[in-house]
Design a protein around this motif. Structure first.
Motif, short mmCIF file in Angstrom:
data_model
loop_
_atom_site.label_atom_id
_atom_site.label_comp_id
_atom_site.label_asym_id
_atom_site.label_seq_id
_atom_site.Cartn_x
_atom_site.Cartn_y
_atom_site.Cartn_z
N LEU A 28 0.73 -1.07 0.20
CA LEU A 28 0.07 -0.05 -0.01
C LEU A 28 0.78 1.12 -0.02
O LEU A 28 1.28 1.58 1.09
CB LEU A 28 -0.96 -0.16 1.04
N ILE A 29 1.40 1.71 -1.16
CA ILE A 29 1.99 2.95 -1.41
C ILE A 29 1.42 3.83 -2.41
O ILE A 29 0.35 3.39 -3.21
CB ILE A 29 3.35 2.52 -1.86
N GLY A 30 1.69 4.92 -2.53
CA GLY A 30 1.11 5.89 -3.55
C GLY A 30 0.33 7.01 -2.93
O GLY A 30 0.46 7.20 -1.72
N ALA A 31 -0.69 7.23 -3.82
CA ALA A 31 -1.89 8.21 -3.32
C ALA A 31 -2.62 7.64 -2.29
O ALA A 31 -2.78 6.45 -2.14
CB ALA A 31 -2.56 8.70 -4.59
N GLY A 32 -3.36 8.55 -1.48
CA GLY A 32 -4.17 8.22 -0.52
C GLY A 32 -3.78 8.38 1.04
O GLY A 32 -2.58 8.29 1.49
N SER A 33 -4.84 9.19 1.78
CA SER A 33 -4.44 9.45 3.34
C SER A 33 -3.95 8.11 3.99
O SER A 33 -3.32 8.45 4.76
CB SER A 33 -5.56 10.00 3.84
N GLU A 34 -4.40 7.00 3.71
CA GLU A 34 -3.98 5.97 4.46
C GLU A 34 -2.82 5.56 4.35
O GLU A 34 -2.09 4.88 5.12
CB GLU A 34 -4.88 4.61 4.02
N VAL A 35 -1.93 5.78 3.12
CA VAL A 35 -0.62 5.78 2.98
C VAL A 35 0.33 6.41 3.93
O VAL A 35 1.38 5.85 4.48
CB VAL A 35 -0.08 6.13 1.51
N LEU A 36 -0.22 7.45 4.28
CA LEU A 36 0.47 8.19 5.26
C LEU A 36 -0.14 8.24 6.76
O LEU A 36 0.34 8.87 7.60
CB LEU A 36 0.64 9.88 4.86
N ALA A 37 -0.94 7.15 6.92
CA ALA A 37 -1.84 7.05 8.03
C ALA A 37 -2.52 8.54 8.56
O ALA A 37 -2.53 8.81 9.88
CB ALA A 37 -0.74 6.62 9.17
#
Length: 334
Positions: A28-37
């Motif tokens: 799970l990498i790339g775009a998305g708020s969940e990638v950066l927690a």
């Protein structure tokens, strides 16, 4: 459930069995708020659900994509697996995906232009999140290589960030002196933003884009007093009070600079701006010291503008890595 955990379970329980014995990597990498927690309950209202970026050799991408699309359930963990106009599983060749995200393929190494043209948000997206499986042996080495700038480029980027403070540190007082309270407040907020980004860079964190900048800054250990000073500056109703709070913030990042040991220690107290009644840190001192400590001749010869995030502020550019590369190449003369 945090998106990272949801996606980890999704890969383990659904995606990996569909891929079977085909060599692959998954994350799970790339775009998305969940990638950066940074995801919250609010994040789930659109474009959010179980996601996996699945990497396969170029010759295997087609059959892996077909197997996944054929066997993917419509719902996992109570969330749809197709959202935002596409599947929650992206299947890609590593080189193509990395080139699209960063503007270059880090498996071939990263040069000065590669580092300085890659937006901070994109570097954070590739090095954050989680690798679930690295059967191709690609993701972990790439993420390790991009975790942070080489030493001289770090000095160069920090110097450019100090220069951004130096260029405007006396302006909130100057605006206030002539009765321009709004201009003083706007400049104070702008300087607070630059201090936050400086603190993150000092702590080896890529500053994310504006929506998450404050959240990322708040997660820095030991940053509570610095945050209080910046909050006080932004909330102040008088330019002298703004200056006082900004001065506290400047002195704290000056102390942090000395702790890094990247230059000889510098005086950390504020001082008058020439003969004018404005207190500043003298940020150019820090920029000059960092620049003088650079030993790589290529980096030392660069114009003092820094990375693409430090001389460009357009989302339409910073979300186009190839455009960033062209702009950085032109500005930096590379």
């Amino acid at each position: 459930m945090p998106g990272l955990q949801l996606s980890r379970d999704f890969y383990t329980e659904v995606v990996r069995p569909l891929v079977g014995a085909v060599p692959h990597s998954a994350a799970l990498i790339g775009a998305g708020s969940e990638v950066l927690a940074f995801d919250t309950e609010r994040s789930t209202d659109h474009g959010w659900g179980p996601r996996v970026v699945l990497f396969a050799a170029a010759g295997d991408v087609g059959r892996v994509r077909e197997a996944v699309e054929r066997g993917l359930p419509t719902v996992f963990g109570g969330y749809p697996t197709v959202f935002g106009g596409g599947h929650g599983v992206v299947v890609a060749d590593p080189g193509a995906w990395l080139g699209e995200r960063l503007g270059f393929d880090p498996r071939e190494g990263a040069g000065v232009l590669d580092w300085l043209s890659a937006p901070w948000q994109r570097l954070a997206e590739v090095t954050s999140g989680e690798v679930f499986h690295d059967g191709l042996g690609v993701l972990e080495p790439v993420r390790a290589a991009l975790r942070w700038y080489p030493a001289d480029l770090w000095r160069y980027v920090l110097a450019a960030q100090w220069r951004r403070l130096a260029q405007e540190e006396s302006f909130p007082g100057r605006c206030g002196e002539v009765g321009d309270g709004l201009g003083s407040a706007v400049l104070t907020a702008r300087l607070a933003r630059e201090v936050m980004r400086l603190a993150l860079l000092m702590r080896r964190r890529y500053p994310p884009y504006s929506k998450w900048l404050g959240s990322a800054f708040a997660r820095l250990s030991g940053a509570a007093e610095l945050g209080d000073a910046l909050a006080g500056a932004v909330a102040a109703g008088d330019w002298r009070e703004r200056e006082r709070h900004l001065g506290r913030a400047y002195e704290r990042v000056a102390v942090l600079h000395n702790r890094l040991g990247l230059t000889e220690p510098l005086e950390t107290s504020t001082r008058a701006f020439f003969e004018r009644p404005f207190q500043v840190i003298g940020a150019q001192r820090f920029a000059d010291a960092l620049g003088a400590a650079v030993t790589d001749p290529v980096v030392a010869a660069l114009p003092p503008v820094g990375s693409v995030d430090q001389f460009a502020d357009s989302a339409d550019l910073l979300t186009r890595p190839q455009g960033c590369r062209a702009a950085a190449g032109a500005v930096l003369g590379l």
